[in-house]
Design a protein around this motif. Structure first.
Motif, PDB file in Angstrom:
ATOM      1  N   GLY A 121      58.493  33.963  99.876  1.00  0.00           N
ATOM      2  CA  GLY A 121      57.436  34.853  99.405  1.00  0.00           C
ATOM      3  C   GLY A 121      56.051  34.364  99.768  1.00  0.00           C
ATOM      4  N   LEU A 122      55.933  33.732 100.941  1.00  0.00           N
ATOM      5  CA  LEU A 122      54.631  33.226 101.368  1.00  0.00           C
ATOM      6  C   LEU A 122      54.056  34.156 102.426  1.00  0.00           C
ATOM      7  N   PRO A 123      52.722  34.244 102.462  1.00  0.00           N
ATOM      8  CA  PRO A 123      52.150  34.990 103.588  1.00  0.00           C
ATOM      9  C   PRO A 123      52.374  34.185 104.862  1.00  0.00           C
ATOM     10  N   ASN A 124      52.542  34.882 105.960  1.00  0.00           N
ATOM     11  CA  ASN A 124      52.738  34.215 107.233  1.00  0.00           C
ATOM     12  C   ASN A 124      51.377  33.756 107.733  1.00  0.00           C
ATOM     13  N   VAL A 125      50.953  32.576 107.244  1.00  0.00           N
ATOM     14  CA  VAL A 125      49.547  32.192 107.362  1.00  0.00           C
ATOM     15  C   VAL A 125      49.170  31.606 108.714  1.00  0.00           C
ATOM     16  N   TYR A 126      50.144  31.165 109.474  1.00  0.00           N
ATOM     17  CA  TYR A 126      49.814  30.448 110.708  1.00  0.00           C
ATOM     18  C   TYR A 126      49.010  31.335 111.665  1.00  0.00           C
ATOM     19  N   GLY A 153      52.704  25.096 111.000  1.00  0.00           N
ATOM     20  CA  GLY A 153      53.097  26.431 111.468  1.00  0.00           C
ATOM     21  C   GLY A 153      54.547  26.506 111.888  1.00  0.00           C
ATOM     22  N   SER A 154      55.164  25.335 112.172  1.00  0.00           N
ATOM     23  CA  SER A 154      56.573  25.400 112.577  1.00  0.00           C
ATOM     24  C   SER A 154      57.415  26.000 111.456  1.00  0.00           C
ATOM     25  N   CYS A 155      56.940  25.843 110.214  1.00  0.00           N
ATOM     26  CA  CYS A 155      57.607  26.557 109.102  1.00  0.00           C
ATOM     27  C   CYS A 155      56.762  27.758 108.648  1.00  0.00           C
ATOM     28  N   HIS A 156      55.466  27.529 108.464  1.00  0.00           N
ATOM     29  CA  HIS A 156      54.621  28.564 107.862  1.00  0.00           C
ATOM     30  C   HIS A 156      54.179  29.629 108.862  1.00  0.00           C
ATOM     31  N   GLY A 157      54.686  29.533 110.082  1.00  0.00           N
ATOM     32  CA  GLY A 157      54.448  30.612 111.029  1.00  0.00           C
ATOM     33  C   GLY A 157      55.755  31.320 111.300  1.00  0.00           C
ATOM     34  N   ASN A 158      56.718  31.007 110.469  1.00  0.00           N
ATOM     35  CA  ASN A 158      58.063  31.528 110.660  1.00  0.00           C
ATOM     36  C   ASN A 158      58.273  32.714 109.712  1.00  0.00           C
ATOM     37  N   GLU A 159      58.427  33.877 110.310  1.00  0.00           N
ATOM     38  CA  GLU A 159      58.525  35.121 109.541  1.00  0.00           C
ATOM     39  C   GLU A 159      59.643  35.034 108.495  1.00  0.00           C
ATOM     40  N   ALA A 160      60.798  34.562 108.923  1.00  0.00           N
ATOM     41  CA  ALA A 160      61.964  34.534 108.037  1.00  0.00           C
ATOM     42  C   ALA A 160      61.718  33.591 106.858  1.00  0.00           C
TER      43      ALA A 160
END
Lengths: 396, 297
Positions: free
Chosen positions: A153-158, A140-147
């Motif tokens: 082009g990934l969904p903010n999955v965290y 989530g440190s990356c995949h919870g990052n809106e920017a």
């Protein structure tokens, strides 16, 4: 000897020896005489300090500094030593990452998940960044990052995961067996879901989910959807089509019951339309009343079978039992009710078609007649009233 | 505009006198049109009908924003269904009480005029003639027909509600107690029940909240509201204007004294206004929602 000796170091070694805690004197003690200073920074201001205590208790604590920092042979050493190659020991993992979606993620993708190599502990240690309970936070440190999510082009999955049934079980209940990111995506060789090798590739999803949900997967494989997927039908639904991938909700929750009927309807359009005409749907749509029958309440969720199959919950012989789950006292006549009747279709449901036609004709004819009647009356009354008033005015 | 027939000027001369309320000084006689029981019946009827409409419409148009918001506001569909069934039971009870009264008066007491004659709700040839005459008057082709105790549109209102209650009630109970009714009815009748229930319910809602409201309350002669269903009384002037056939028949039969009553007290007029306007406003709001749902598809 590669290292240089300073008088201070001699004292330190002597101290360690005297305390009886020392092992064989490492050359890294020489490095730590500088890098052990917590405030040590390189020219760009980045910390290059190493916490001696944490390093020695880390999984790499038995290694010498130069085992990894292979380009350093003595002091003074170059300002910019060659980057450490984790792959020199962790060859398989590095190869996996090299072929993964993270291959180009950053200069050293290992650190991104495992953190500072000087403090890495075993993944069975609750302090590990890749301990099962900590994995979502690491990803989530990356995949919870809106920017970041936007950039790739990934969904903010965290956030979705945290609120899901898996995230709840893991984060709130502390269940080690609950699915974390790596349970479905793998760890080092994470592949795009478009890659047929990926555990999140469409056709592989039942197997991936089924590695934990064995019983459900067995049912699913027996059902018409599972068979279609196994036969290579790319349109047949897999687990994530109904449950979603990250925001998986508790299947008995109101949210899930409200959201999933349209999902079935996105393929079964005609059934969805006719379902929408029924009392089941009318109640269900209003919310707060989740008990009314949704698709899978009658058709089953995983071992969906066509009505022509005698094992199907909607096979004629089984209807009394299936309807009876909700409607106590359901009998053979009751189950002739058609949950997908189409009152607009004369061929399929002639009786219903003509009843609806009659009711519509009654409605339109009564309203049309009285609308005309009322409008004429209104106009005439108003005319009469105005005429009467003006006449009255003249007399007064 | 064709020449008005001779009867019309007579009407015209009396129309301006029909003010909303006569000055209290004039000792005008009042006649009782509806008994207290009948007024209560209408009260229960419109209160439960508003309740049924307000809880039935969100079901019929359950996908609309207002339906979902309403359901959330009152505590979900469970609450809506409970209130719908509650109103249905009260209305059923009122219907049965009315039916009992009709049967008792008509069959057992042998009261004349319940099933036939000028005071009956049953349609007769005069109603057909009145309907055509009324249309001729609308178009200025003839005199205004002289109505008896119940005019043809009032009889239609009555029978529409009567038929509606039987049809909507029966289909509603069939769905409520579906497994029970399935012992006598084929399963597809349950499909038909919903179609009938919702279509007939919509007809009732559209009819009452537009046609009945305008015919009885909002047309210029009654605007803004015909209070007689609330107060039960109407002035001699109104009586003679609206139902001359009944008025003169009563005079000739010498029975006019039987129905003479006092003027409605002020509190009753005010109470009726509050209740009546509330009902009309709720009805119109429901009508707007229904029509908007139709337009939205």
């Amino acid at each position: 000897m590669r290292a240089l000796f300073f008088p201070g170091c001699t004292l330190l070694i002597a101290g360690l020896l005297l305390a009886g805690t020392a092992r064989v004197a490492h050359a890294d003690t020489d490095c730590l005489s500088c890098h052990g200073d917590a405030g040590m920074q390189d020219a760009s201001g980045r910390s290059i300090a190493v916490n001696s205590g944490r390093f020695h208790s880390s999984i790499h604590g038995s290694l010498k500094c130069t085992d990894c920092h292979t380009s350093i042979h003595g002091y003074p050493h170059p300002d910019h030593p060659a980057p450490v190659q984790c792959s020199s020991c962790h060859a398989d993992e590095a190869a996996g990452v090299g072929g993964s979606v993270h291959a180009k993620a950053s200069s050293n993708p290992c650190i991104g998940c495992h953190g500072d190599p000087h403090t890495i502990v075993a993944r069975t240690d609750p302090n590990s960044t890749v301990y099962p309970l900590n994995i979502p936070k690491a990803c989530g440190s990356c995949h919870g990052n809106e920017a970041m999510a936007k950039k790739y082009g990934l969904p903010n999955v965290y956030a979705l995961y945290l609120d899901s049934i898996h995230g709840f079980a893991l984060g709130k209940e502390g269940l080690l067996v609950a699915a974390n990111c790596t349970s479905c995506h793998g760890s080092h060789k994470i592949l795009s879901h478009k890659d047929p090798q990926s555990p999140t590739y469409r056709a592989n999803i039942p197997g991936t989910c089924g590695s934990c949900h064995v019983g459900i997967n067995e049912q699913y494989q027996k059902g018409i959807h599972g068979k279609a997927v196994a036969a290579g039908n790319p349109h047949a639904p897999v687990c994530t089509d109904c449950h979603t991938a990250h925001a998986i909700a508790e299947p008995t929750s109101a949210d899930f019951r409200m959201q999933s009927t349209p999902i079935c309807g996105s393929c079964h359009r005609d059934k969805f339309t006719t379902y929408r005409d029924t009392f089941h749907s009318q109640l269900g749509l209003l919310g707060g009343y989740t008990e009314t029958a949704r698709c899978w309440d009658c058709h089953e969720a995983h071992d969906v079978l066509p009505a022509s199959d005698p094992r199907s919950s909607v096979a004629k012989a089984n209807l009394v039992r299936t309807c009876g789950r909700c409607h106590a006292g359901a009998n053979a006549s009751f189950v002739q009710y058609q949950p997908h009747a189409n009152a607009r279709n004369r061929k399929l449901n002639p009786a219903l078609y003509y009843i609806r036609l009659f009711m519509n004709l009654l409605l339109t004819s009564v309203l049309t007649f009285f609308l005309l009647h009322t409008v004429l009356w209104l106009v005439r009354s108003r005319f009469q009233q105005v005429k009467g008033k003006s006449a009255g005015g003249k007399h007064a | 505009m064709p020449e008005p027939s001779p009867a019309v000027p007579a009407q015209e001369s009396t129309e301006p006198l029909m003010g909303p309320a006569p000055p209290p000084e004039t000792k005008e006689r009042y006649f009782l049109r509806f008994t207290l029981a009948q007024r209560y019946l209408h009260g229960v009827l419109f209160a439960t009908f508003l309740g049924l409409a307000a809880t039935g419409l969100p079901l019929r148009f359950s996908g609309t924003v207002w339906a979902i918001r309403f359901a959330k506001a009152v505590g979900g569909f469970g609450a809506i269904l409970f209130f719908h069934k509650f109103c249905a039971l009260i209305l059923t009870l009122a219907f049965l009480i009315h039916l009992r009264e009709i049967i008792a008066r008509g069959l057992f007491k042998g009261e004349k005029g319940i099933f036939w004659g000028p005071t009956s709700m049953v349609a007769n040839w005069k109603d057909v003639r009145d309907l055509f005459a009324h249309f001729r008057w609308f178009l200025g082709l003839g005199p205004k027909p002289e109505f008896e105790r119940y005019a043809y549109w009032e009889k239609f209102d009555y029978w529409a509600v009567f038929w509606g209650m039987v049809v909507i009630g029966f289909s509603g109970y069939a769905m409520w107690f579906a497994p029970f009714f399935a012992r006598f009815l084929p399963g597809w009748a349950l499909n038909a029940a919903l179609v009938i229930h919702s279509e007939e319910g919509l007809l009732a809602i559209l009819f009452i909240f537009s046609i009945h409201f305008v015919n009885t309350h909002l047309r210029p002669d009654s605007f803004p509201m015909d209070m007689v269903i609330f107060t039960g009384r109407e002035s001699e002037e109104e009586f003679r204007q609206r139902r001359p056939k009944e008025y003169f028949r009563m005079l000739s039969e010498g029975r006019s004294a039987m129905r003479i009553t006092d003027a409605p007290p002020l509190w009753l007029i005010n109470f009726s206004r509050v209740v009546g306007f509330t009902a009309i406003l709720i009805g119109l709001a429901l009508l707007v929602l229904t029509l908007s749902a139709y337009v939205a598809g």
